[in-house]
Write a protein that holds these residues in place. Sequence first.
Motif, PDB file in Angstrom:
ATOM      1  N   GLY A   1       0.806  -1.209   0.000  1.00 53.36           N
ATOM      2  CA  GLY A   1       0.000   0.000   0.000  1.00 53.36           C
ATOM      3  C   GLY A   1       0.842   1.264   0.000  1.00 53.36           C
ATOM      4  N   LEU A   2       1.917   1.278   0.809  1.00 54.21           N
ATOM      5  CA  LEU A   2       2.780   2.449   0.847  1.00 54.21           C
ATOM      6  C   LEU A   2       3.516   2.644  -0.470  1.00 54.21           C
ATOM      7  N   TRP A   3       3.874   1.561  -1.126  1.00 53.82           N
ATOM      8  CA  TRP A   3       4.558   1.660  -2.416  1.00 53.82           C
ATOM      9  C   TRP A   3       3.622   2.244  -3.479  1.00 53.82           C
ATOM     10  N   LEU A   4       2.402   1.718  -3.548  1.00 51.63           N
ATOM     11  CA  LEU A   4       1.446   2.225  -4.533  1.00 51.63           C
ATOM     12  C   LEU A   4       1.011   3.647  -4.195  1.00 51.63           C
ATOM     13  N   GLY A   5       0.712   3.888  -2.915  1.00 54.86           N
ATOM     14  CA  GLY A   5       0.286   5.226  -2.517  1.00 54.86           C
ATOM     15  C   GLY A   5       1.383   6.252  -2.675  1.00 54.86           C
ATOM     16  N   GLY A   6       2.612   5.874  -2.319  1.00 54.00           N
ATOM     17  CA  GLY A   6       3.726   6.804  -2.488  1.00 54.00           C
ATOM     18  C   GLY A   6       3.973   7.156  -3.938  1.00 54.00           C
ATOM     19  N   ASP A   7       3.838   6.184  -4.815  1.00 55.70           N
ATOM     20  CA  ASP A   7       4.011   6.452  -6.239  1.00 55.70           C
ATOM     21  C   ASP A   7       2.944   7.423  -6.746  1.00 55.70           C
ATOM     22  N   ALA A   8       1.700   7.249  -6.292  1.00 53.38           N
ATOM     23  CA  ALA A   8       0.623   8.155  -6.695  1.00 53.38           C
ATOM     24  C   ALA A   8       0.845   9.559  -6.154  1.00 53.38           C
ATOM     25  N   LEU A   9       1.355   9.660  -4.920  1.00 54.23           N
ATOM     26  CA  LEU A   9       1.616  10.970  -4.336  1.00 54.23           C
ATOM     27  C   LEU A   9       2.735  11.711  -5.070  1.00 54.23           C
ATOM     28  N   LEU A  10       3.714  10.987  -5.559  1.00 49.07           N
ATOM     29  CA  LEU A  10       4.853  11.614  -6.215  1.00 49.07           C
ATOM     30  C   LEU A  10       4.585  11.957  -7.674  1.00 49.07           C
ATOM     31  N   ARG A  11       3.801  11.116  -8.376  1.00 47.58           N
ATOM     32  CA  ARG A  11       3.672  11.273  -9.819  1.00 47.58           C
ATOM     33  C   ARG A  11       2.291  11.700 -10.287  1.00 47.58           C
ATOM     34  N   GLY A  12       1.307  11.627  -9.425  1.00 49.00           N
ATOM     35  CA  GLY A  12      -0.050  11.911  -9.861  1.00 49.00           C
ATOM     36  C   GLY A  12      -0.357  13.399  -9.892  1.00 49.00           C
ATOM     37  N   ASP A  13      -1.522  13.717 -10.500  1.00 44.05           N
ATOM     38  CA  ASP A  13      -1.992  15.094 -10.481  1.00 44.05           C
ATOM     39  C   ASP A  13      -2.628  15.399  -9.131  1.00 44.05           C
ATOM     40  N   ALA A  14      -3.179  16.590  -8.982  1.00 41.45           N
ATOM     41  CA  ALA A  14      -3.713  17.021  -7.690  1.00 41.45           C
ATOM     42  C   ALA A  14      -4.826  16.096  -7.204  1.00 41.45           C
ATOM     43  N   HIS A  15      -5.743  15.734  -8.097  1.00 40.80           N
ATOM     44  CA  HIS A  15      -6.854  14.868  -7.717  1.00 40.80           C
ATOM     45  C   HIS A  15      -6.352  13.487  -7.300  1.00 40.80           C
ATOM     46  N   THR A  16      -5.396  12.960  -8.066  1.00 42.86           N
ATOM     47  CA  THR A  16      -4.840  11.638  -7.755  1.00 42.86           C
ATOM     48  C   THR A  16      -4.093  11.651  -6.428  1.00 42.86           C
ATOM     49  N   ARG A  17      -3.382  12.742  -6.161  1.00 42.34           N
ATOM     50  CA  ARG A  17      -2.641  12.837  -4.908  1.00 42.34           C
ATOM     51  C   ARG A  17      -3.580  12.881  -3.702  1.00 42.34           C
ATOM     52  N   LEU A  18      -4.632  13.670  -3.818  1.00 40.31           N
ATOM     53  CA  LEU A  18      -5.589  13.727  -2.708  1.00 40.31           C
ATOM     54  C   LEU A  18      -6.279  12.380  -2.505  1.00 40.31           C
ATOM     55  N   THR A  19      -6.628  11.736  -3.611  1.00 41.00           N
ATOM     56  CA  THR A  19      -7.256  10.412  -3.510  1.00 41.00           C
ATOM     57  C   THR A  19      -6.316   9.419  -2.839  1.00 41.00           C
ATOM     58  N   ALA A  20      -5.047   9.435  -3.237  1.00 42.24           N
ATOM     59  CA  ALA A  20      -4.066   8.528  -2.637  1.00 42.24           C
ATOM     60  C   ALA A  20      -3.869   8.831  -1.160  1.00 42.24           C
ATOM     61  N   LEU A  21      -3.864  10.122  -0.805  1.00 41.65           N
ATOM     62  CA  LEU A  21      -3.685  10.510   0.585  1.00 41.65           C
ATOM     63  C   LEU A  21      -4.820   9.981   1.461  1.00 41.65           C
ATOM     64  N   PHE A  22      -6.062  10.170   1.004  1.00 39.13           N
ATOM     65  CA  PHE A  22      -7.196   9.680   1.787  1.00 39.13           C
ATOM     66  C   PHE A  22      -7.239   8.147   1.807  1.00 39.13           C
ATOM     67  N   ALA A  23      -6.817   7.526   0.710  1.00 41.76           N
ATOM     68  CA  ALA A  23      -6.776   6.066   0.683  1.00 41.76           C
ATOM     69  C   ALA A  23      -5.768   5.531   1.698  1.00 41.76           C
ATOM     70  N   LEU A  24      -4.629   6.213   1.823  1.00 37.84           N
ATOM     71  CA  LEU A  24      -3.635   5.802   2.817  1.00 37.84           C
ATOM     72  C   LEU A  24      -4.147   6.042   4.234  1.00 37.84           C
TER      73      LEU A  24
ATOM     74  N   GLY B   1     -13.056  11.373   3.219  1.00 39.50           N
ATOM     75  CA  GLY B   1     -12.318  12.035   2.147  1.00 39.50           C
ATOM     76  C   GLY B   1     -12.289  11.232   0.874  1.00 39.50           C
ATOM     77  N   LEU B   2     -12.113   9.916   0.987  1.00 42.09           N
ATOM     78  CA  LEU B   2     -12.079   9.072  -0.208  1.00 42.09           C
ATOM     79  C   LEU B   2     -13.436   9.049  -0.894  1.00 42.09           C
ATOM     80  N   ALA B   3     -14.506   9.026  -0.108  1.00 41.25           N
ATOM     81  CA  ALA B   3     -15.851   9.042  -0.696  1.00 41.25           C
ATOM     82  C   ALA B   3     -16.090  10.337  -1.459  1.00 41.25           C
TER      83      ALA B   3
ATOM     84  N   ILE C   1     -14.035  10.334  -4.758  1.00 44.37           N
ATOM     85  CA  ILE C   1     -14.615   9.442  -5.777  1.00 44.37           C
ATOM     86  C   ILE C   1     -15.866  10.074  -6.368  1.00 44.37           C
ATOM     87  N   ALA C   2     -16.621  10.794  -5.539  1.00 42.81           N
ATOM     88  CA  ALA C   2     -17.858  11.413  -6.018  1.00 42.81           C
ATOM     89  C   ALA C   2     -17.599  12.630  -6.906  1.00 42.81           C
ATOM     90  N   VAL C   3     -16.457  13.274  -6.707  1.00 44.45           N
ATOM     91  CA  VAL C   3     -16.158  14.488  -7.494  1.00 44.45           C
ATOM     92  C   VAL C   3     -15.839  14.127  -8.940  1.00 44.45           C
TER      93      VAL C   3
END
Length: 210
Positions: free
Chosen positions: A35-58, A203-205, A208-210
């Motif tokens: 989870g930390l590997w996937l979430g960390g990758d999303a936080l480093l390389r994703g756009d703003a929406h992806t980063r927030l989603t990854a943060l709440f998922a973590l 936050g994740l809900a 996802i709804a946005v």
Amino acid sequence: MTSQDRSTPPQQQYAERSYRSPAALAGGALLLLLGLWLGGDALLRGDAHTRLTALFALLLGVPLVTAFTLRPLVRAGEDRLTVRNPFRTITLPWDAVEGLRAGYSTEVVTGDGTYQMWAIPVSLRQRKKAGRQATRGAAPHPRFGPHADAGPAPRAMADQALDELREVQERAARGESSQPHRGEPVVRWSYPVLVPIAVGAVGLAVMIAV
């Protein structure tokens, strides 16, 4: 030192015993690393929406996995039994424990209710294996040779743990004269686990709804 002082028993009569599930610890560590590997990758390389989603998922996933794998613990001391489950910690003075049992799960029974012990899972497979070995052990064996009796058949880990806990309870019962009052169970919720799970879920809900 007077003779009365020499006859005073030590405060600590025997060491604490702790129980955890090795399989849960190993599985939890692997899930957290993934989870930390996937979430960390999303936080480093994703756009703003992806980063927030990854943060709440973590925020949701890390404490949730920790709660069900790394957190559960059963600790037996000379005066109390502590049961740490995913979201609660139950402290039970030994004189409040009325029974210990293992059906499909291990449980401690008190006058106020029954509490499950997540740290000591029941394996039906282990029980069946132990039962087969006990059945074979009941047959007569030669004293020498490849089929010689190797001793008593092993028991399932949960049943062995409960036997040890009952021994600790019996030792504590022999010292009940030093405890003038019947203890009461104390149940505490683990808010450091529950709060980030709630924040992450909300936050994740929203993301996802946005």
